[in-house]
Design an enzyme around this catalytic site. Sequence first.
Site, short mmCIF file in Angstrom:
data_model
loop_
_atom_site.label_atom_id
_atom_site.label_comp_id
_atom_site.label_asym_id
_atom_site.label_seq_id
_atom_site.Cartn_x
_atom_site.Cartn_y
_atom_site.Cartn_z
CD GLU A 408 12.15 2.30 0.19
OE1 GLU A 408 11.97 3.26 0.93
OE2 GLU A 408 12.48 2.42 -1.00
CD GLU A 496 7.06 3.02 -2.78
OE1 GLU A 496 7.78 3.97 -3.11
OE2 GLU A 496 7.07 2.51 -1.64
C1 GAL Z 1 10.19 4.84 -1.97
C2 GAL Z 1 9.67 4.64 -0.57
C3 GAL Z 1 8.57 5.60 -0.23
C4 GAL Z 1 8.97 6.98 -0.63
C5 GAL Z 1 9.29 7.02 -2.08
C6 GAL Z 1 9.78 8.36 -2.55
O1 GAL Z 1 11.45 4.32 -2.12
O2 GAL Z 1 9.22 3.34 -0.37
O3 GAL Z 1 8.31 5.53 1.13
O4 GAL Z 1 10.09 7.35 0.10
O5 GAL Z 1 10.33 6.14 -2.34
O6 GAL Z 1 8.89 9.38 -2.36
#
Ligand code: GAL
Length: 956
Positions: A408, A496
């Site tokens: 990010e 993710e």
């Molecule tokens: C994503 C990020 C993670 C964490 C997650 C939310 O966007 O890459 O580091 O922040 O969201 O818990």
Amino acid sequence: MYRTHQLITSPAPGRGSNRPRARFSSDAVEIDLGGQWRFRYHPRADRAPELPERGDDTIAVPGMWQLQGYGAPAYTNVTYPFPVDPPHVPDANPAGDYQRDVELPEDLAGRRVLLRFDGIDNAAAIWFNGTWVGETKGSRNTHELDVTAHARPGRNDLRVRVVQWSASSYLEDQDMWWLSGIFRPAAVLLRPALAIDDLRVRADLDVATGSGTLTVEVESEDPVPRISLVGVEVGTIRAGEPVTIPKVRPWSAEDPHLYTLRVETAGESAEVRIGFRTIDISGAQLRVNGVPVRFRGVNRHDHHPDRGRAVTLEDIRTDLLLMKQHNVNAVRTAHYPPLPGLLDLADELGLWVIDEADFESHGFVEIGNRANVADDPAYEDALVDRMQRMVARDRNHPSVILWSLGNESGPGRNIERMRQAALDLDDTRPIHYERDWTFEHSDLMSLMYTPVDVLERIGRFDADAGTASGARANTVGKRSLAEAAALAPKPFVLVEYAHAMGTGPGGLREYEELFRCYPRLQGGFVWEWIEHGLATTAPDGQPRYGYGGDFGEAVHDGNFVADGLLAPDRTPRPGLLDVKAVYAPVEIRVDAAQATITNRYERSDTSALAFVAQWSDASGVVTEEPLEVPSIAPGEHVRLPLDPPDGAALVTVVARLAQPAGWADAGHEIAFGEQLLGTPAVRPPLPERWQIEDDSLVAGGVRLEGPTLGAWRAPTDNDRAVRQVELGSTSEAAAWAALHLHAPGGRTTRLDRDGDAVHLSRRWGFAGRDVGFTEDTHARQHGGVLHLDTHFVPFGPWPVDATVPRLGLDLELPGLGAQTRVRWFGRGFHHTYPDTGSGMRLGWFDGTVTDLQEHYLRPQDNGVRSDVRALWIEHGEHWLQIAGEPFSFSLRPWSDSELDAAAHPDELGETGRLVLSLNAAVHGVGSAACGPGVLPQHRLRPTPAELHLQLAVVSA
Ligand code: GAL
């Protein structure tokens, strides 16, 4: 001053370190510097003396000073906790001066003396015997400094000034606690003359022939290092020259076969464990050894509730063993390189690893990406340095199959430079980077939290993906992000997904079905492994896990730091059991007459597994028999007849490890499938007469107050999250609050008694609103059994998209408390919602009311047990028995409002009563905290619903 000032303000990489190199163990001496160091804390680095002090305090190394009494932890997700003014940071910038004596042998015998630091957050300047020797930047990078010129036999004085903030803080905006100090191991290395200065191993597999090609490059002043593969006859291996081994056993996450490579120079002898494998991308698929990879992954941060990011190898081992035991096959080292020991273990246990550089600059999105360091030439060297340090250290590990440029940080010229830096050191692994949506610098397409309908179109390379409902609004040029992802001929990973915050994550199963269906979708990584709660105390001294805001932060992101599959103490949350079931490498479907077993391993047959059939009678007595299952090839299935014994009420087929693995004993359960065949046995009622009033039900000393309508729950983290897409910029919780679902009011419209039968009709609404439900309850008793049949029908102008969190009857049981025992037949042991619970099996379960609660760091609805056909609640000498058509229940010492009002579990105490909710239907939980909300099929609309229950008092 000058040195500290430079350390703080320069965006350049650290200075004075050796070129990064591989980590390997050898017979060269290493002196661990862990233990208590002298310490002095300076609230402002700019007011500290030039030379770090030898303080009077002591502090643990590795460790983080905020967790040892200096300053305070602070949590933000995206936001920088200081004004964005790169490369500058505020004057209120604490420094910690670390000092310790280092004993060196009398005879250094021509050895070089190196200091090695595996992690210092955020930046450090180092002095050895009074001389400044260098500085470190890149908190999760290893730095080695040569101090030979300043070293002397006997006592040496090592001082390290660590600053909390520096120009490099802009590169380290990961979603985690801001914590400082020497938090990873420190060591002195005595490097002999003619040592192995660096080691590079390439061990490729020729998929067609099964042969391996080994190339070992050794950097040493010894011109002829001796190289051998332990136990394998390969003739002479010369440094830098490939040798072919006709037949090797390849390395994979499923069969992590390692060979031992021995390298000896005149000065040093090392053993490195290596694995033969080849990575390529072909036809939009990432393959290892010619076989496409299916990531069943998790994102893992370093975390320990007492030590923060100062985790031990034992903590890491616990994590990786738990991963393997829960069918996880991949880990992304979010969002920085791990301790090298993690990779040794991943090699040994078998996990695919995405090794990620220590880089995130997410906070720049909040200021319109102005001056983002990802595109700032002043930061180029620092970012390249971070990449090089990771790749050079970790490239010999077979488990690492992708390098990730960071998280990010947006697009920018430095992203391209990082990619090139990685490829210059290692061109055997593809590169991953999610946050440049042109994907120019990534060999894979990768997104986060993509809704399933969009993902499905990406799987199909459907150019219309961008217009699918729920597609993210982000665009790349004129294209929507999803459209771009759909079109690019690259493999796709969901780096993710399934945000595991609070109760949830819901909807795992639907993702898994897509991964199975579309070859291009190569799986994903659940966010995230562990909740980052920090051990602290409540005002009354009770222990609690703190989250953002609990440490006096002016700006923070609350409990968003607690979004893992493990509680901070590493106890699995129910979500981890669901992950285990969804990720299971064999799928077992059962009906009364047969079991269908499908092999979902990537590359292994099922011969490592033993199968059994378990037959449970109506009372829960289980018999077990082995099931002969022929070995099944990957992707194939078999059907086997089952032969239920008389009286079988439930059949469960279980797959277990036939032999011990490196990560679990023989017998460890891998997967299950089940089928209900009959009904659970209930106990005969005591001949008690039920008194039925409209505000209580009483029989034989059991008193139930109510029932009242239950149409609300204490919003979960997912319910509270604002979802733009599905909900038009509101949250479920806000929509429920707008309807005042938490404030029902009922009016009796009919109460007829006919002998032992009662017909009660009520009209339930909500304060100030004109929508609600009618309730028609027909109650009759017969021989001690109270039959309750309730119909709910919605009325009024409900908003078109309205949902209700649940629909049922709430009762209070005065005089009962947390130690009350409970037994039920349904799903268990842990909670289940319509879109969770894949890991919860049917059966009889026992526990106390306390055991039924899942204490998330911020209290919220939890603990609902579903598919329940019988429930017993201990009541003095007797039990209250509730049987019926499948219903769900929760049982707690507090009301939904009390649960909702608490900010920490310790604020919830005994209340002298239990609240029992008997639900006809429940709304799903989704993963809206950072992802899609509840899928349509799991949403509970205001529609008619029914409860059919039989209550009785039974003997213990
Ligand atoms: C994503 C990020 C993670 C964490 C997650 C939310 O966007 O890459 O580091 O922040 O969201 O818990």
